[in-house]
Design a protein around this motif. Structure first.
Motif, mmCIF file in Angstrom:
data_model
loop_
_atom_site.group_PDB
_atom_site.id
_atom_site.type_symbol
_atom_site.label_atom_id
_atom_site.label_comp_id
_atom_site.label_asym_id
_atom_site.label_seq_id
_atom_site.Cartn_x
_atom_site.Cartn_y
_atom_site.Cartn_z
ATOM 1 N N HIS A 118 0.827 -1.204 0.000
ATOM 2 C CA HIS A 118 0.000 0.000 0.000
ATOM 3 C C HIS A 118 0.863 1.256 0.000
ATOM 4 N N GLN A 119 1.517 1.544 1.113
ATOM 5 C CA GLN A 119 2.364 2.741 1.163
ATOM 6 C C GLN A 119 3.730 2.440 1.772
ATOM 7 N N LEU A 120 4.176 1.205 1.573
ATOM 8 C CA LEU A 120 5.574 0.833 1.810
ATOM 9 C C LEU A 120 6.011 0.782 3.279
ATOM 10 N N CYS A 150 -0.289 -5.009 8.247
ATOM 11 C CA CYS A 150 0.343 -3.692 8.235
ATOM 12 C C CYS A 150 -0.565 -2.772 9.017
ATOM 13 N N HIS A 153 -2.439 1.195 7.905
ATOM 14 C CA HIS A 153 -3.827 1.418 7.462
ATOM 15 C C HIS A 153 -4.607 0.112 7.441
ATOM 16 N N LEU A 154 -4.126 -0.883 8.207
ATOM 17 C CA LEU A 154 -4.848 -2.141 8.418
ATOM 18 C C LEU A 154 -5.026 -2.997 7.163
ATOM 19 N N SER A 155 -3.966 -3.171 6.421
ATOM 20 C CA SER A 155 -4.005 -4.187 5.364
ATOM 21 C C SER A 155 -3.605 -5.529 5.971
ATOM 22 N N PRO A 169 -6.510 -1.471 2.478
ATOM 23 C CA PRO A 169 -6.409 -0.725 1.223
ATOM 24 C C PRO A 169 -5.380 -1.251 0.218
HETATM 25 S S1 FES Z 1 1.113 1.255 4.289
HETATM 26 FE FE1 FES Z 1 0.426 -0.716 4.790
HETATM 27 S S2 FES Z 1 -1.715 -0.532 4.871
HETATM 28 FE FE2 FES Z 1 -1.041 1.421 4.270
#
Ligand code: FES
Length: 242
Positions: A118-120, A150, A153-155, A169
């Protein structure tokens, strides 16, 4: 030496190619250039420099090592129950690939790139918000444990199904680190399967690379000959899990 075949399936041509990683000495690419890539075969070692044996892995412990680059973290887990076999997965661009299952006598050993698609978010020495949550554990990211979470943001990513995204996400799964175990129970990392985020990662964390590796060029170096493996709880000062 254990030898396993891996199957690449291209969504664009529907052509399937069998690959035996232990026989491959040159880099290989899936048709989109990224979904399966062999790197230098490196031996997994403990922090004292002794060869890591698969039989020594504690069940459901997060073990971190850096592969295929010296700065790209991966997490290996000896799961409580075997990983599933021949899982068909799809990258964000639609390219399909096949996850062949876990390693070890019970097929319970898995390893994935620990860079959230998602955002590393990734494990760092100060803290980690990315980790495997044991089967009996709880997380806000999914309705059960046995997943990589993660907490940014809860992935959530299914550890038994090739890192498939099951919540949050992220819109594609984790890349798998392909391991081999030889006749003496030594462990090796040989390749990466699935969509990788390495270039985005190298572009995003220049300050971090400067702090820990000197500069980005040094952080991009490939892991050579051996990779040190340690429990994530020793690598990161603080583990944060939602
Ligand atoms: S960086 Fe992992 S869920 Fe957003």
């Amino acid at each position: 030496m254990e030898r396993r075949n891996f199957l690449r399936v291209s969504a664009t041509s529907a052509m399937a190619v069998a690959i035996a990683p232990s026989l491959v000495t040159q880099r290989l690419y899936a048709e989109d250039g990224s979904l399966f890539q062999t790197f230098e075969k490196v031996q997994l070692k403990d922090t004292d420099g002794n060869p890591l044996k698969s039989a020594s892995l504690a069940v459901e412990e997060n073990y971190v090592f850096h592969y295929p680059h010296v700065s790209t973290p991966a997490i290996m887990v000896n799961l409580a129950t075997p990983a599933q076999k021949d899982i068909k997965l799809k990258a964000e661009d639609g390219t399909e690939y096949i996850y062949r299952g876990g390693l070890g006598v019970n097929g319970t050993i898995v390893a994935y790139s620990a860079i959230c698609p998602h955002q590393l978010t990734h494990p760092q020495p100060e803290m980690s918000m990315f980790q495997y949550v044991e089967e009996k554990g709880k997380t806000l990211a999914y309705d059960k444990g046995g997943v990589f979470v993660c907490s940014s943001h809860l992935s959530a990513f299914d550890a038994k199904e090739g890192g498939k995204v099951v919540g949050g996400p992220a819109n594609e799964g984790l890349a798998s680190i392909i391991l081999e175990i030889d006749a003496e129970d030594n462990m090796w990392a040989v390749a990466v399967l699935g969509p990788v985020k390495f270039q985005d990662y190298f572009d995003a964390f220049k300050d971090e690379f400067k702090k820990f590796y000197g500069n980005r060029r040094k952080a991009k170096k490939l892991t050579k000959e051996e990779a040190k493996v340690q429990p994530l709880k020793n690598f990161s000062a603080e583990l944060i899990q939602a």
